[in-house]
Design an enzyme around this catalytic site. Structure first.
Site, short mmCIF file in Angstrom:
data_model
loop_
_atom_site.label_atom_id
_atom_site.label_comp_id
_atom_site.label_asym_id
_atom_site.label_seq_id
_atom_site.Cartn_x
_atom_site.Cartn_y
_atom_site.Cartn_z
N LEU A 78 0.82 -1.21 0.00
CA LEU A 78 0.00 0.00 0.00
C LEU A 78 0.85 1.26 0.00
O LEU A 78 0.41 2.32 -0.44
CB LEU A 78 -0.91 0.02 1.23
CG LEU A 78 -1.96 -1.08 1.33
CD1 LEU A 78 -2.64 -1.06 2.70
CD2 LEU A 78 -3.01 -0.92 0.23
N GLY A 79 2.07 1.15 0.51
CA GLY A 79 2.94 2.31 0.58
C GLY A 79 4.19 1.98 1.38
O GLY A 79 4.39 0.85 1.83
N PHE A 83 9.55 3.87 8.39
CA PHE A 83 9.38 2.66 9.20
C PHE A 83 9.60 1.41 8.38
O PHE A 83 10.21 0.44 8.81
CB PHE A 83 7.96 2.66 9.79
CG PHE A 83 7.67 1.52 10.73
CD1 PHE A 83 7.70 1.70 12.10
CD2 PHE A 83 7.35 0.26 10.25
CE1 PHE A 83 7.43 0.66 12.96
CE2 PHE A 83 7.08 -0.79 11.10
CZ PHE A 83 7.12 -0.59 12.47
N GLY A 84 9.09 1.41 7.16
CA GLY A 84 9.15 0.23 6.30
C GLY A 84 7.98 0.24 5.35
O GLY A 84 7.40 1.30 5.07
N SER A 85 7.59 -0.91 4.86
CA SER A 85 6.49 -1.02 3.91
C SER A 85 5.18 -1.35 4.61
O SER A 85 5.17 -1.96 5.68
CB SER A 85 6.79 -2.09 2.86
OG SER A 85 7.92 -1.73 2.09
N VAL A 86 4.08 -0.93 3.98
CA VAL A 86 2.74 -1.23 4.48
C VAL A 86 2.04 -2.12 3.46
O VAL A 86 2.03 -1.81 2.27
CB VAL A 86 1.92 0.06 4.70
CG1 VAL A 86 0.53 -0.28 5.25
CG2 VAL A 86 2.65 1.00 5.65
N LYS A 110 1.87 -2.89 8.74
CA LYS A 110 3.13 -2.15 8.61
C LYS A 110 4.27 -3.01 9.15
O LYS A 110 4.24 -3.46 10.30
CB LYS A 110 3.05 -0.83 9.38
CG LYS A 110 4.26 0.09 9.16
CD LYS A 110 4.24 1.26 10.12
CE LYS A 110 3.16 2.25 9.85
NZ LYS A 110 3.30 3.47 10.70
N ASP A 207 4.93 15.05 14.28
CA ASP A 207 5.19 14.76 12.86
C ASP A 207 3.91 14.93 12.04
O ASP A 207 3.55 14.07 11.25
CB ASP A 207 5.76 13.35 12.69
CG ASP A 207 6.56 13.20 11.40
OD1 ASP A 207 6.93 14.24 10.80
OD2 ASP A 207 6.82 12.07 10.98
#
Length: 301
Positions: A78-79, A83-86, A110, A207
């Site tokens: 998804l994105g 942090f990493g990938s979702v 995530k 953030d």
């Protein structure tokens, strides 16, 4: 910049819900003197003892989440961020157990990138804040996985993605948003911030940006990504002293200069997001002429 949108957030602060049991985006680059070192933190085995007790979070096994995401197939991505990938995943609506793709309800999974800029500390902050804070304008955290070196988080699925996509990645899937929808999103985001700032133990988001504002199928606003959140000042303290962390273009200049963090830092970021929504320009855009790289600097005159 402050009074106009400060009042906007203050005006909704009295309508927030209560707190349960706890008294690399394209918008700009994340920065922090501690960010790179935090990647090494994720290599250290940690225990669930660090996680505040929260009865409403589901503990998933890594095997379950592999099944739910078709072994983290690229087709389910998804994105991605610091942090990493979702990944898109599926769980049973009632038992919350992982199911085969296409059955049950959709979630967003995530997965921590061990080589990334965010590590165990941010992963833990996400659980400990979203596991305790509940509000219509905060994304719902369903559960987590802590197994060996694997760290994952499972959220409700937000069908319309981020506000960043709608503003800056226009196309057939992300048509321009009408002004009424934009104002609905801004108000929802203000309510989310007001809830955090007026919680029994104040939370400073730190953030706030368009990529962290998610939209459900009815364009309801949900704030996401609490890895940088901090408790606000207590007692007679006027601020929290921290290492500077956040995203270029959104961080308040006084915070950048001093490291003194207050709720007003979030309000400044809220103002930058409003400028993006009104102008259609990014907070930082190096593709524009040099005098227009920074949206706030360009807009001030």
């Amino acid at each position: 910049m402050g009074a106009c949108w400060s009042n906007c957030i203050k005006s909704v602060s009295s309508s927030g819900t209560g707190v349960d049991s706890r008294s690399r985006s394209r918008n700009g680059n994340n920065f922090s003197s501690s960010r790179v070192s935090s990647a090494s933190i994720s290599q250290t085995p940690r225990s669930e003892g660090e996680i505040w007790q929260s009865s409403n979070l589901k503990t998933f096994t890594f095997s379950e989440l592999k099944t739910a995401t078709r072994n983290f197939s690229p087709d389910t991505v998804l994105g991605a961020g610091g942090f990493g990938s979702v990944f898109k995943g599926w769980i049973d609506e009632h038992s919350l157990t992982a199911t085969k793709p296409g059955t049950g309800i959709v979630t967003a999974v995530k997965r921590l990138n061990k080589e990334g800029f965010q590590g165990h500390k941010e992963w833990l902050a996400e659980i400990n804040y979203l596991g305790q804070l509940h509000h219509p304008n905060l994304v719902k955290l369903i559960g987590y996985c802590l197994e060996d070196e694997h760290r994952l988080l499972v959220y409700e699925f937000m069908a319309w993605g981020s506000m960043e996509n709608h503003l800056f990645r226009r196309g057939s899937y992300f048509p321009p948003l009408p002004w009424g929808i934009r104002m609905k999103v801004a108000l929802g985001a203000a309510k989310g911030l007001a809830f955090l700032h007026n919680a029994k133990t104040q939370v400073i988001y730190r953030d706030f940006k368009t990529s962290n504002i998610l939209l459900d199928s009815n364009y309801n606003t949900k704030l996401s990504d609490f890895g940088l959140a901090r408790d606000g000042p207590t007692g007679d303290r006027s601020h929290v002293s921290t290492r500077v962390m956040g995203t270029y273009g959104y961080a308040a200049p006084e915070y950048l200069a001093t490291g003194h963090l207050t709720a007003k830092s979030d309000i400044y970021s809220f103002g930058v997001v409003l400028l993006e929504m009104l102008s259609g320009r990014r907070a930082v855009d190096k593709n524009r002429p040099s005098r227009e790289h920074n949206l706030v600097d360009w807009a001030k005159p």
